[in-house]
Write an enzyme that holds these catalytic residues in place. Structure first.
Site, PDB file in Angstrom:
ATOM      1  N   TRP A 284     -19.605  17.749  10.358  1.00 16.75           N
ATOM      2  CA  TRP A 284     -18.607  17.327   9.380  1.00 16.75           C
ATOM      3  C   TRP A 284     -18.949  17.863   7.992  1.00 16.75           C
ATOM      4  O   TRP A 284     -20.090  17.765   7.539  1.00 16.75           O
ATOM      5  CB  TRP A 284     -18.540  15.804   9.296  1.00 16.75           C
ATOM      6  CG  TRP A 284     -17.879  15.183  10.488  1.00 16.75           C
ATOM      7  CD1 TRP A 284     -17.367  15.836  11.576  1.00 16.75           C
ATOM      8  CD2 TRP A 284     -17.660  13.790  10.709  1.00 16.75           C
ATOM      9  NE1 TRP A 284     -16.844  14.938  12.457  1.00 16.75           N
ATOM     10  CE2 TRP A 284     -17.003  13.676  11.974  1.00 16.75           C
ATOM     11  CE3 TRP A 284     -17.934  12.636   9.986  1.00 16.75           C
ATOM     12  CZ2 TRP A 284     -16.627  12.437  12.503  1.00 16.75           C
ATOM     13  CZ3 TRP A 284     -17.563  11.406  10.510  1.00 16.75           C
ATOM     14  CH2 TRP A 284     -16.917  11.297  11.750  1.00 16.75           C
TER      15      TRP A 284
ATOM     16  N   THR B 282       0.870  -1.179   0.000  1.00 13.93           N
ATOM     17  CA  THR B 282       0.000   0.000   0.000  1.00 13.93           C
ATOM     18  C   THR B 282       0.900   1.220   0.000  1.00 13.93           C
ATOM     19  O   THR B 282       1.941   1.233   0.642  1.00 13.93           O
ATOM     20  CB  THR B 282      -0.865   0.079   1.270  1.00 13.93           C
ATOM     21  OG1 THR B 282       0.015   0.134   2.388  1.00 13.93           O
ATOM     22  CG2 THR B 282      -1.779  -1.107   1.394  1.00 13.93           C
TER      23      THR B 282
ATOM     24  N   LYS C   9     -13.899  19.223  10.210  1.00 17.33           N
ATOM     25  CA  LYS C   9     -14.766  19.322  11.384  1.00 17.33           C
ATOM     26  C   LYS C   9     -15.045  20.795  11.662  1.00 17.33           C
ATOM     27  O   LYS C   9     -14.179  21.507  12.130  1.00 17.33           O
ATOM     28  CB  LYS C   9     -14.097  18.634  12.568  1.00 17.33           C
ATOM     29  CG  LYS C   9     -13.986  17.141  12.324  1.00 17.33           C
ATOM     30  CD  LYS C   9     -13.262  16.413  13.415  1.00 17.33           C
ATOM     31  CE  LYS C   9     -13.262  14.923  13.065  1.00 17.33           C
ATOM     32  NZ  LYS C   9     -12.062  14.229  13.410  1.00 17.33           N
TER      33      LYS C   9
ATOM     34  N   GLU D  94      -6.082  -3.580   0.366  1.00 19.25           N
ATOM     35  CA  GLU D  94      -6.317  -4.632   1.367  1.00 19.25           C
ATOM     36  C   GLU D  94      -7.542  -5.474   1.038  1.00 19.25           C
ATOM     37  O   GLU D  94      -7.828  -6.462   1.712  1.00 19.25           O
ATOM     38  CB  GLU D  94      -6.507  -3.987   2.755  1.00 19.25           C
ATOM     39  CG  GLU D  94      -5.246  -3.409   3.359  1.00 19.25           C
ATOM     40  CD  GLU D  94      -4.990  -1.958   2.934  1.00 19.25           C
ATOM     41  OE1 GLU D  94      -5.528  -1.542   1.881  1.00 19.25           O
ATOM     42  OE2 GLU D  94      -4.263  -1.261   3.643  1.00 19.25           O
TER      43      GLU D  94
HETATM   44  P1  AMP Z   1      -5.725   1.996  -2.429  1.00 25.04           P
HETATM   45  O1  AMP Z   1      -5.516   0.996  -1.386  1.00 25.04           O
HETATM   46  O2  AMP Z   1      -4.483   2.764  -2.766  1.00 25.04           O
HETATM   47  O3  AMP Z   1      -6.368   1.424  -3.626  1.00 25.04           O
HETATM   48  O4  AMP Z   1      -6.707   3.105  -1.854  1.00 25.04           O
HETATM   49  C1  AMP Z   1      -7.920   2.759  -1.242  1.00 25.04           C
HETATM   50  C2  AMP Z   1      -8.665   4.014  -0.870  1.00 25.04           C
HETATM   51  O5  AMP Z   1      -9.000   4.758  -2.040  1.00 25.04           O
HETATM   52  C3  AMP Z   1      -9.981   3.769  -0.210  1.00 25.04           C
HETATM   53  O6  AMP Z   1      -9.856   3.476   1.163  1.00 25.04           O
HETATM   54  C4  AMP Z   1     -10.708   5.080  -0.468  1.00 25.04           C
HETATM   55  O7  AMP Z   1     -10.321   6.081   0.445  1.00 25.04           O
HETATM   56  C5  AMP Z   1     -10.210   5.456  -1.835  1.00 25.04           C
HETATM   57  N1  AMP Z   1     -11.184   5.054  -2.845  1.00 25.04           N
HETATM   58  C6  AMP Z   1     -11.181   3.959  -3.622  1.00 25.04           C
HETATM   59  N2  AMP Z   1     -12.239   3.937  -4.448  1.00 25.04           N
HETATM   60  C7  AMP Z   1     -12.948   5.064  -4.182  1.00 25.04           C
HETATM   61  C8  AMP Z   1     -14.168   5.629  -4.673  1.00 25.04           C
HETATM   62  N3  AMP Z   1     -14.857   5.062  -5.656  1.00 25.04           N
HETATM   63  N4  AMP Z   1     -14.592   6.776  -4.121  1.00 25.04           N
HETATM   64  C9  AMP Z   1     -13.911   7.392  -3.143  1.00 25.04           C
HETATM   65  N5  AMP Z   1     -12.757   6.914  -2.637  1.00 25.04           N
HETATM   66  C10 AMP Z   1     -12.282   5.767  -3.152  1.00 25.04           C
END
Ligand code: AMP
Length: 545
Positions: free
Chosen positions: A447, A185, A442, A333
């Protein structure tokens, strides 16, 4: 009493065996690093994946060993997906957009034995090779004619390496829970953490991608896989493609609007998958250059995930290209898919406006992913469409722990994983991400969703990208600052124009206290807005009195 059914392991090798048996002629089309288009079939991928597996054995790679890749989406990368995992080793896909120090850390942490790389990364490998302690040799993913000249110890040519191996290989059978691939990640704090997928989790996730109310991948589809194979296995598309025999179109390094548009047109792409930043370039190209995208293209669906899909983007795909946006959410994850925004029968007669209201939500939970919302103390919150809480997930393709147990226990007492996202879930089960927990603003005990504000702002003509961060405020604790990158070739917009536009889009108390303009937005290695960098950039900023 146990059931009396065959206990066949769910192995990645079985996917390519199936594809070669039932979809041998379905195509894998790749734009190569060198530029030309390369075409092959699942039968070819199987044959060459077997050569890869044989080569792994010749090199002394054992089951469980990690083998790294630093590569774009292309057929050789796909051969490694099946060859390396299929023989029992772990394919470690490295994101080349990470900082070199992070790549070095990751390769050492994973103890990669070999690293395969596309020749566009030769200089990077040359620099990092001496510091990658466990790596025995580096393999350039090209043929003899295109081998780079570089000072890389033990440099091997991919085509030479696999070319001398037999094209037959007996895939070993082992426990389906064995590790198959590894992806780190790009966490915003601390070192990257490794997510270790299993054969079982990858195959189950592929079933989801091929299901109608999943991503609906099928033999009849031609799928443009813009999501990178170096991040979360390109949302599992290589596995799902082999499972159903879909034609896969792999764009290599060319992510610009023109290159993608041409692939969509020339390869009869019906389904395309990617993150909003890439789609923005495609839409800009289509708007400016294409004669009539609706006539030229057979694109039917565009899956958008990784960041929130703005309403204006969903609408532009529909009106300009005639493609329906399927919004999806997930994370590294989670292999990554967690929710998918498909429609229910009751939405059949919805107007475009009503449909867009729904499409900006990240979608409904899929079978295999349980969702819950909690407050700060872990108490469950209602799924009423208005109560926002911490989004937590549980399921067979969701991580149990990080590689080498970094970060210790990551599950709550009900074995749910905290995604770090804040969301609502409505009565129909549609989940809507309002923010990352750390990005939420906040203000006076309430929020404000930075994502909703950003999406409203990018709907304004003249706005290319928008980001919202919270700035300390003496009375309200925090208030939103809107940061904008203007669209080139558009009439110049200023703060008053933006505020006036937003007045009709969001609640009055959400209106940003200030609007500032910058030239370029910082992005993470996976194309998300880099809010940390923006906070750093504006750390001394104070709202006008
Ligand atoms: P990653 O592990 O780098 O793929 O990032 C995951 C994170 O990307 C998630 O926990 C979200 O915060 C964000 N994310 C993924 N898909 C979306 C979506 N469709 N809308 C908003 N945030 C997203």
């Amino acid at each position: 009493m146990f059931g009396l059914m065959q206990d066949r392991p769910l192995l990645i090798s079985s996917l390519i065996e199936h594809a070669a048996a039932f979809h041998p002629h379905a195509e894998i089309v790749s734009r190569t690093v060198e530029g030309p288009i390369h075409r092959c079939t699942y039968a070819d991928i199987r044959r060459r994946a077997m050569q890869v597996a044989n080569a792994m054995q010749t090199l002394g790679v054992r089951p469980g060993d990690r083998v790294g890749t630093l590569a774009w989406n292309g057929y050789r990368h796909m051969e490694l997906y099946f060859g390396v995992s299929g023989m029992g080793a772990v394919l470690h896909t490295i994101n080349p957009r990470l900082f070199p120090e992070q790549i070095e850390y990751i390769a050492n942490h994973a103890e990669d034995q070999y690293i395969f790389f596309d020749v566009s990364f030769t200089a990077l490998i040359e620099k990092l090779a001496p510091r990658m302690k466990s790596v025995k040799a580096f393999i350039a993913m090209t043929d003899r004619a295109n081998m780079p000249t570089a000072d890389i110890p033990g440099l091997i040519c991919y085509e030479d390496l696999i070319g001398r191996e037999p094209v037959e290989y007996a895939w070993p059978e082992f426990d389906e829970r064995a590790a198959s691939s590894l992806c780190y990640t790009s966490g915003t704090t601390g070192n990257p953490k490794g997510v270790l997928y299993s054969h079982r989790s990858s195959v189950l996730h592929a079933f989801l991608a091929c299901s109608v109310d999943g991503l609906g991948l099928a033999a009849a589809e031609s799928a443009l896989v813009v999501v990178p194979m170096f991040h979360v296995n390109a949302w599992g598309m290589p596995y799902a493609g082999a499972m159903c025999g879909a034609k896969l179109v792999l764009p290599g390094p060319a992510m610009d609007g023109k290159s993608l548009y041409e692939l969509i047109r020339d390869e009869g792409v019906t389904l395309a998958l990617g993150v909003p930043t890439v789609w923005q370039m495609l839409l800009q190209h289509a708007e400016r250059n294409a004669t009539d995208p609706k006539r030229e293209l057979v694109l039917r669906r565009v899956v958008i995930g990784g960041s929130s899909a703005p309403r204006s983007m969903c609408e532009a795909f529909e009106t300009l290209m005639g493609a329906f946006v399927v919004h999806a959410w997930g994370m590294t994850e989670m292999s990554p898919i967690g929710t998918i925004c498909n429609l229910l029968p009751k939405h059949k007669r919805a107007s475009l406006e009503q449909r867009l209201d729904l499409q900006v939500k990240q979608g409904r939970g899929v079978y295999g992913v349980e969702l819950k919302l909690t407050d700060e103390d872990g108490n469950r919150l209602p799924h009423d469409g208005t109560t926002a809480g911490h989004l937590k997930v549980r399921g067979p393709w969701i991580a149990n722990a990080y590689f080498h147990d970094d970060g210790g226990s990551i599950l709550d007492d009900e074995c749910f994983f905290d995604t770090g996202d804040i969301a609502t879930i409505d009565l129909d089960g549609y989940m809507h991400i309002t923010d990352r927990a750390k990005d939420v603003i906040k203000s006076g005990g309430e929020w404000i969703s930075s994502i909703d504000l950003e999406n409203a702002a990018v709907g304004m003509p003249g706005v290319a990208e928008a980001a919202v961060i919270g700035i300390a405020h003496p009375k309200w604790q925090e208030r939103p600052l809107l940061i904008i990158v203007r669209k080139p070739d558009c009439p110049l917009i200023n703060k008053d124009d933006v505020l006036q536009y937003l007045e009709s889009q969001v609640a009055r108390w959400w209106l940003p206290d200030d609007v500032v303009f910058i030239e370029e937005m910082p992005h993470t290695a996976t194309g998300k807005l880099q809010k940390m960098a923006l906070r750093q950039m504006f750390r001394d900023y104070r709202f006008p009195a």
